[in-house]
Design a protein around this motif. Structure first.
Motif, PDB file in Angstrom:
ATOM      1  N   MET A   1       0.855  -1.086  -0.149  1.00 10.18           N
ATOM      2  CA  MET A   1       0.125  -0.033  -0.021  1.00 10.18           C
ATOM      3  C   MET A   1       1.014   1.292  -0.041  1.00 10.18           C
ATOM      4  O   MET A   1       0.538   2.300  -0.737  1.00 10.18           O
ATOM      5  CB  MET A   1      -0.850  -0.163   1.187  1.00 10.18           C
ATOM      6  CG  MET A   1      -1.698   1.222   1.241  1.00 10.18           C
ATOM      7  SD  MET A   1      -2.777   1.094   2.828  1.00 10.18           S
ATOM      8  CE  MET A   1      -2.538   2.785   3.346  1.00 10.18           C
TER       9      MET A   1
ATOM     10  N   ILE B   1       2.095   2.263  -3.404  1.00  9.17           N
ATOM     11  CA  ILE B   1       1.068   2.746  -4.423  1.00  9.17           C
ATOM     12  C   ILE B   1       0.992   4.325  -3.657  1.00  9.17           C
ATOM     13  O   ILE B   1       1.144   5.150  -4.602  1.00  9.17           O
ATOM     14  CB  ILE B   1      -0.279   2.199  -3.925  1.00  9.17           C
ATOM     15  CG1 ILE B   1      -0.234   0.824  -4.869  1.00  9.17           C
ATOM     16  CG2 ILE B   1      -1.431   3.103  -4.825  1.00  9.17           C
ATOM     17  CD1 ILE B   1      -1.396   0.010  -4.579  1.00  9.17           C
ATOM     18  N   LEU B   2       1.156   4.681  -2.540  1.00  4.41           N
ATOM     19  CA  LEU B   2       0.902   6.011  -2.021  1.00  4.41           C
ATOM     20  C   LEU B   2       1.891   6.822  -1.705  1.00  4.41           C
ATOM     21  O   LEU B   2       1.792   7.893  -1.752  1.00  4.41           O
ATOM     22  CB  LEU B   2       0.027   5.830  -0.617  1.00  4.41           C
ATOM     23  CG  LEU B   2      -1.080   5.175  -0.670  1.00  4.41           C
ATOM     24  CD1 LEU B   2      -2.087   5.342   0.716  1.00  4.41           C
ATOM     25  CD2 LEU B   2      -2.305   5.718  -1.658  1.00  4.41           C
TER      26      LEU B   2
ATOM     27  N   TYR C   1     -11.794   7.612  -2.588  1.00  8.75           N
ATOM     28  CA  TYR C   1     -12.582   6.938  -3.426  1.00  8.75           C
ATOM     29  C   TYR C   1     -13.363   6.132  -3.304  1.00  8.75           C
ATOM     30  O   TYR C   1     -14.346   5.878  -3.384  1.00  8.75           O
ATOM     31  CB  TYR C   1     -11.471   6.640  -4.798  1.00  8.75           C
ATOM     32  CG  TYR C   1     -12.239   5.825  -5.657  1.00  8.75           C
ATOM     33  CD1 TYR C   1     -13.266   6.342  -6.719  1.00  8.75           C
ATOM     34  CD2 TYR C   1     -11.913   4.515  -5.765  1.00  8.75           C
ATOM     35  CE1 TYR C   1     -13.804   5.539  -7.613  1.00  8.75           C
ATOM     36  CE2 TYR C   1     -12.454   3.571  -6.583  1.00  8.75           C
ATOM     37  CZ  TYR C   1     -13.538   4.186  -7.846  1.00  8.75           C
ATOM     38  OH  TYR C   1     -13.974   3.221  -8.587  1.00  8.75           O
ATOM     39  N   GLU C   2     -12.570   4.763  -2.585  1.00  7.36           N
ATOM     40  CA  GLU C   2     -13.469   3.528  -2.342  1.00  7.36           C
ATOM     41  C   GLU C   2     -14.093   3.632  -1.231  1.00  7.36           C
ATOM     42  O   GLU C   2     -15.463   3.341  -1.244  1.00  7.36           O
ATOM     43  CB  GLU C   2     -12.309   2.351  -2.044  1.00  7.36           C
ATOM     44  CG  GLU C   2     -12.804   1.282  -2.078  1.00  7.36           C
ATOM     45  CD  GLU C   2     -12.128   0.195  -2.248  1.00  7.36           C
ATOM     46  OE1 GLU C   2     -11.177   0.180  -3.300  1.00  7.36           O
ATOM     47  OE2 GLU C   2     -12.464  -1.188  -1.764  1.00  7.36           O
TER      48      GLU C   2
ATOM     49  N   ARG D   1       0.591   3.495 -10.106  1.00 10.64           N
ATOM     50  CA  ARG D   1       1.073   4.796  -9.342  1.00 10.64           C
ATOM     51  C   ARG D   1       1.997   5.497 -10.399  1.00 10.64           C
ATOM     52  O   ARG D   1       1.850   6.858 -10.704  1.00 10.64           O
ATOM     53  CB  ARG D   1       1.892   4.307  -8.185  1.00 10.64           C
ATOM     54  CG  ARG D   1       2.555   5.482  -7.598  1.00 10.64           C
ATOM     55  CD  ARG D   1       3.283   5.323  -6.537  1.00 10.64           C
ATOM     56  NE  ARG D   1       4.159   6.498  -5.982  1.00 10.64           N
ATOM     57  CZ  ARG D   1       3.921   7.313  -5.353  1.00 10.64           C
ATOM     58  NH1 ARG D   1       2.629   7.313  -4.872  1.00 10.64           N
ATOM     59  NH2 ARG D   1       4.873   8.435  -5.257  1.00 10.64           N
TER      60      ARG D   1
ATOM     61  N   TYR E   1      -6.924   8.050  -3.215  1.00  7.94           N
ATOM     62  CA  TYR E   1      -7.121   6.542  -2.701  1.00  7.94           C
ATOM     63  C   TYR E   1      -8.013   6.372  -1.742  1.00  7.94           C
ATOM     64  O   TYR E   1      -8.809   5.622  -1.740  1.00  7.94           O
ATOM     65  CB  TYR E   1      -5.605   6.224  -2.449  1.00  7.94           C
ATOM     66  CG  TYR E   1      -5.400   4.881  -1.897  1.00  7.94           C
ATOM     67  CD1 TYR E   1      -5.260   3.414  -2.691  1.00  7.94           C
ATOM     68  CD2 TYR E   1      -5.645   4.657  -0.482  1.00  7.94           C
ATOM     69  CE1 TYR E   1      -5.164   2.299  -1.923  1.00  7.94           C
ATOM     70  CE2 TYR E   1      -5.332   3.231   0.083  1.00  7.94           C
ATOM     71  CZ  TYR E   1      -5.142   1.905  -0.834  1.00  7.94           C
ATOM     72  OH  TYR E   1      -5.086   0.967  -0.184  1.00  7.94           O
ATOM     73  N   SER E   2      -7.838   7.374  -0.468  1.00  4.80           N
ATOM     74  CA  SER E   2      -8.563   7.269   0.760  1.00  4.80           C
ATOM     75  C   SER E   2      -9.990   7.656   0.344  1.00  4.80           C
ATOM     76  O   SER E   2     -11.018   7.043   0.942  1.00  4.80           O
ATOM     77  CB  SER E   2      -8.181   8.155   1.636  1.00  4.80           C
ATOM     78  OG  SER E   2      -6.578   8.149   1.685  1.00  4.80           O
TER      79      SER E   2
ATOM     80  N   ASN F   1      -8.364   1.175 -11.610  1.00  5.10           N
ATOM     81  CA  ASN F   1      -7.331   0.678 -11.138  1.00  5.10           C
ATOM     82  C   ASN F   1      -5.967   1.068 -11.783  1.00  5.10           C
ATOM     83  O   ASN F   1      -5.463   0.517 -12.853  1.00  5.10           O
ATOM     84  CB  ASN F   1      -7.414  -0.988 -11.153  1.00  5.10           C
ATOM     85  CG  ASN F   1      -6.547  -1.774 -10.227  1.00  5.10           C
ATOM     86  OD1 ASN F   1      -5.832  -1.038  -9.177  1.00  5.10           O
ATOM     87  ND2 ASN F   1      -6.798  -3.099 -10.148  1.00  5.10           N
TER      88      ASN F   1
ATOM     89  N   ILE G   1      -2.115  11.727  -4.329  1.00  6.60           N
ATOM     90  CA  ILE G   1      -2.548  10.183  -4.513  1.00  6.60           C
ATOM     91  C   ILE G   1      -3.357   9.689  -3.174  1.00  6.60           C
ATOM     92  O   ILE G   1      -4.445   8.827  -3.465  1.00  6.60           O
ATOM     93  CB  ILE G   1      -1.468   9.368  -4.828  1.00  6.60           C
ATOM     94  CG1 ILE G   1      -0.927   9.783  -6.197  1.00  6.60           C
ATOM     95  CG2 ILE G   1      -1.785   7.826  -4.799  1.00  6.60           C
ATOM     96  CD1 ILE G   1       0.650   9.148  -6.578  1.00  6.60           C
ATOM     97  N   THR G   2      -2.894  10.020  -2.010  1.00  8.00           N
ATOM     98  CA  THR G   2      -3.568   9.686  -1.113  1.00  8.00           C
ATOM     99  C   THR G   2      -5.194  10.140  -0.809  1.00  8.00           C
ATOM    100  O   THR G   2      -6.049   9.254  -0.661  1.00  8.00           O
ATOM    101  CB  THR G   2      -2.918  10.386   0.403  1.00  8.00           C
ATOM    102  OG1 THR G   2      -1.553   9.742   0.352  1.00  8.00           O
ATOM    103  CG2 THR G   2      -3.404   9.885   1.557  1.00  8.00           C
TER     104      THR G   2
END
Ligand code: HEM
Length: 604
Positions: free
Chosen positions: A109, A112-113, A231-232, A176, A228-229, A173, A224-225
C-alpha cells in the motif's frame, strides 16, 4: 501389486503428514520462546494464517476469538500480528499513537501511496502532512470551496441515468507510475501558466502558509492519498446506501421527504448550499447507519516501535497490531438489533460521538476526510433520490470481506442480440443494457467463408451466441417475441415450453425478471443423464459447463452451429469411428456423446 501400491501411498501420506505437523510445530515453538505473548496460533511458516484470514475474514476472526479471547496472535499478510477485538484496548491504541505505536500498513500500500503519504509518516511529519491535508479538505474549506463544486459535478454526473443499469462502485485501477507521470506534467504546466486554477493541486502548489509548503514528491503523495482514501470509501458507502434504501422503503420515503422539502424551497436547478446540507439530518443518519452495517473499513493497522505491554501481554517490537473494529459495529448493547438497517438510531447525536464509534477511526488519525465524504454522499443522495426511482437488477452478490464489493456491479445480464432481418436497419436498444449487437454483416465479417453455416433463411442466426467465447456459466436464449426459460432451481437444461408463458418481448422479460406465470402446466419430464434429448434452441437455458459441446437441437436450423464452425470439430466428425458394439441408435448416440465430451470439451 495392488497391496504394495496401497502401502506405498499410505507411507507417502504419513510422511507428508509428519512434515506438515513438524512445520506447524516448529513455527509455534519459534514464537513461543518469547514470553508474555497473547494466545493464538501462528499457522504455517512464512504463510501463517493468511489464507484462512482472506478466505473467511470475519468468521475467521470470530472463531479465533472464541478459542483465544479478544486479543490473540497470528501471522497474516507476511507479518506476526496481534489482533485486538477488545473495544477498550482498540480505543487505547487509537488514542495513544506515539507511545510506541506507528501506522502498520503493508509495504504494497505504501508503494502505491508513496513514502511521504500520511500513513507512512508519524510524529512531527504526520502533523505537517495532516495539517496540509486539512487545509484542503477540512470543514471550513468544504463549506466555501468544495460544496459548490461537488454540487455542480454531482448534478452533471447524475444526468441521463434514466433507464440505465449503473455500477455505482465502478472499479478503477490505475498504476502509481502513470498517475505520478500525469501529476508531474500537470504541475509543470500549472507552474508555467499564469492562469489561476482553483483546485486542490493548485492550493498545494501555491500554499501561502509556510508550515504547509510541501516538496513536489510530498504534493504528489498527498494527491494520490486523497484519491485513494476518498475514492473507495465514498463509492462503496454510496453503493450500499442505495442498496439498503432499496430494501427499506420506509427509510427511503423519509429520506425523500427530507430532500423534497429542500427542493420545494428552491428554484429549479438551484444548487444546494451549506444550510441545506446542514438540514439533512436524516441523510446523515442514513450514511452513518450504512457505514456501520456495511462496515466499509474493518479496522486499522499499527506497528510497535518497541516491546509494549498491552492488556497484560507483551507485544514485541516490529509486530503489527490489527485494531479490528468491525465487531463493535454489531454490538447489541450499542446498537439494539444490530443487523437491522435502522437509520433512526443515529438521530440521537450522542451516538456519533460515543467512545467506541470507530467508523472513521479515532485519535490523531481520525479520518480528515470524514466531513468531505459525508458531504459527497449527501449531495449524491439528494440528486439521486429526487431525480430517480430505481430497481435493483436481480439478486446481486455483495462481498463483505476483505472489501465491500458488488463484484458483478449492478448488472445481471450480458446480452448477445442477433438481428436476423435487413442489416441496414439499425435496432435501437435502450440505454443501460450491457449488450453486443450482431447483424448479418457482422456475422459474415467474423466468420468469413464459414459464415455459410449460419442460415438466415430461418432462425439459426441465434446460435451465434454459442460461438462467441466467454466465460459465462449459464446461457439463456430468448427469441424476440417468445417465452421465458427459467433457472430458478438448480437445473442443467430448462426449456420454455410455450405453455401459458407470458408473451413478453425480450427487453420486457429482462426488466421483469421476477414476473412469472403461476399457471404452470404439469409437464415435467426427466431426461436421464447421457441421453440425447432433441429440442428447440429458442427459449432455452442451460448450464454451459454441464452440457458441454454435446448440445444438439432437434431442428436442423437450431443445430448448434458451433459444431460446424470450430476448425477442430469438422475433422473430428469426419474421422469419428464408432465401435462395433454400437449396433443401435441409442448406443451410437451415447458413444458419440462420449467422444464429443472428451475430445471437444476444450471448445466450450
Ligand atoms: C465514508 C467515507 C470514509 C470512511 C468510512 C473513512 C474511514 C477512515 C478511517 C477508519 C480512517 C482511520 C485510518 C487509521 O487510523 O489508520 C481514515 C483515515 C483517513 N482518511 Fe478516511 N474515510 C472516509 C472518507 C475519506 C475521504 C473522502 C478522504 C479524502 C480526503 C479520506 C482521507 C483519509 C486520510 C488521508 C486518512 C489518514 C489520516 C491519518 O493517517 O492521519 N477519507 N478514514
Amino acid at each position: 501389486m495392488a497391496v504394495l501400491l496401497v502401502v506405498m501411498v499410505a507411507c507417502l501420506l504419513a510422511f507428508w503428514l509428519c512434515i506438515c505437523f513438524a512445520m506447524l510445530k516448529w513455527n509455534e515453538i519459534r514464537y513461543s520462546r518469547r514470553k508474555g505473548l497473547p494466545p493464538g496460533t501462528m499457522g504455517w511458516p512464512v504463510l501463517g494464517q493468511t489464507t484462512e484470514f482472506l478466505k473467511h475474514g470475519p468468521s475467521f476472526m470470530k472463531k479465533q476469538r472464541a478459542k483465544y479471547g479478544s486479543v490473540f496472535k497470528t501471522h497474516i499478510l507476511g507479518c506476526p500480528t496481534v489482533i485486538s477485538m477488545d473495544p477498550e484496548l482498540n480505543r487505547y491504541i487509537l488514542m495513544n499513537e506515539g507511545k510506541g505505536l506507528v501506522p502498520g500498513y503493508p509495504q504494497s500500500m505504501l508503494d502505491i501511496l508513496g513514502k511521504c503519504n500520511i500513513a507512512a509518516v508519524h510524529g512531527a511529519a504526520h502533523k505537517r502532512i495532516r495539517g496540509s491535508l486539512l487545509s484542503l479538505v477540512g470543514p471550513l474549506v468544504i463549506k466555501d470551496e468544495c460544496l459548490p463544486k461537488i454540487d455542480k459535478f454531482t448534478r452533471f454526473f447524475l444526468q441521463n441515468w434514466h433507464g440505465k443499469t449503473i455500477d455505482i462502485q465502478e472499479k478503477t485501477n490505475e498504476g502509481r507510475k502513470r498517475i505520478v507521470q500525469m501529476l508531474k506534467q500537470i504541475m509543470e504546466q500549472r507552474r508555467a501558466s499564469p492562469m489561476p486554477y482553483d483546485d486542490m493541486l493548485c492550493r498545494l502548489l501555491r500554499s501561502k502558509d509556510s508550515k504547509y509548503i510541501l516538496s513536489d514528491e510530498e504534493i504528489i503523495d498527498q494527491i494520490i492519498t486523497i484519491l485513494y482514501s476518498g475514492y473507495e470509501t465514498v463509492s462503496t458507502t454510496s453503493m450500499m446506501a442505495v442498496k439498503y434504501l432499496h430494501d427499506h422503503p420506509k427509510a427511503l420515503e423519509e429520506l425523500r421527504e427530507e430532500h423534497f422539502a429542500i427542493r420545494e424551497k428552491k428554484k429549479p436547478g438551484e444548487a444546494i448550499d451549506w444550510n441545506d446540507y446542514k438540514s439533512m439530518s436524516f441523510t446523515r443518519a442514513v450514511i452513518f447507519e450504512t457505514s456501520r452495517l456495511a462496515t466499509v473499513v474493518n479496522g486499522v493497522l499499527r506497528k510497535t516501535t518497541e516491546d509494549m505491554v498491552l492488556n497484560g501481554f507483551t507485544i514485541p517490537k516490529g509486530w503489527r497490531i490489527y485494531v479490528y473494529t468491525r465487531e463493535i459495529n454489531y454490538d447489541p448493547f450499542l446498537y439494539p438489533e444490530p443487523l437491522a438497517f435502522n437509520p433512526w438510531r443515529w438521530l440521537d447525536k450522542n451516538l456519533e460521538s460515543h467512545s467506541y464509534c470507530f467508523i472513521f477511526g479515532g485519535g490523531s488519525r481520525l479520518c480528515p476526510g470524514k466531513e468531505l465524504g459525508i458531504l459527497q454522499i449527501s449531495i449524491f443522495l439528494h440528486y439521486f433520490i429526487t431525480s430517480y426511482r430505481w430497481e435493483e437488477v436481480g439478486r446481486n452478490e455483495i462481498l463483505q470481506f476483505p472489501r465491500v464489493e458488488a463484484p458483478n456491479g449492478l448488472h445481471q445480464y450480458h446480452l448477445i442480440i442477433v438481428q436476423d432481418d435487413d442489416p441496414s436497419r439499425k435496432i435501437e436498444v435502450s440505454d443501460g443494457f450491457d449488450y453486443e449487437l450482431y447483424n448479418r454483416n457482422d456475422i459474415n465479417r467474423i466468420l468469413g467463408p464459414e459464415a455459410a453455416c449460419i442460415s438466415f433463411k430461418d432462425s439459426a442466426c441465434r446460435c451465434l451466441d454459442y460461438l462467441i467465447p466467454r466465460k459465462k456459466k449459464y446461457i439463456f436464449t430468448i427469441v424476440g417475441e417468445g417465452g421465458q426459460p427459467d433457472l430458478c432451481v438448480p437445473t442443467s437444461v430448462s426449456h420454455g415450453l410455450w405453455l401459458n408463458i407470458h408473451d413478453y418481448d425480450a427487453p420486457t422479460q429482462l426488466v421483469k425478471p421476477l414476473e412469472r406465470n403461476t399457471r404452470y402446466v404439469d409437464a415435467i419430464m426427466t431426461v436421464p443423464k447421457g441421453t440425447l434429448f432433441p429440442m428447440c434452441g429458442m427459449n432455452l437455458a442451460f448450464v454451459r459447463e454441464l452440457i458441454g459441446p454435446a448440445m444438439n437441437f432437434g431442428q436442423y436450423d437450431n443445430m448448434w452451429a458451433g459444431w460446424c464452425m470450430k476448425e477442430k470439430a469438422i475433422p473430428f466428425f469426419q474421422s469419428m469411428v464408432l465401435p462395433k458394439v454400437c449396433n443401435n441408435v441409442e448406443k451410437c448416440y451415447l458413444a458419440a456423446a462420449g467422444e464429443v465430451k472428451s475430445k471437444l470439451g476444450e471448445l466450450v
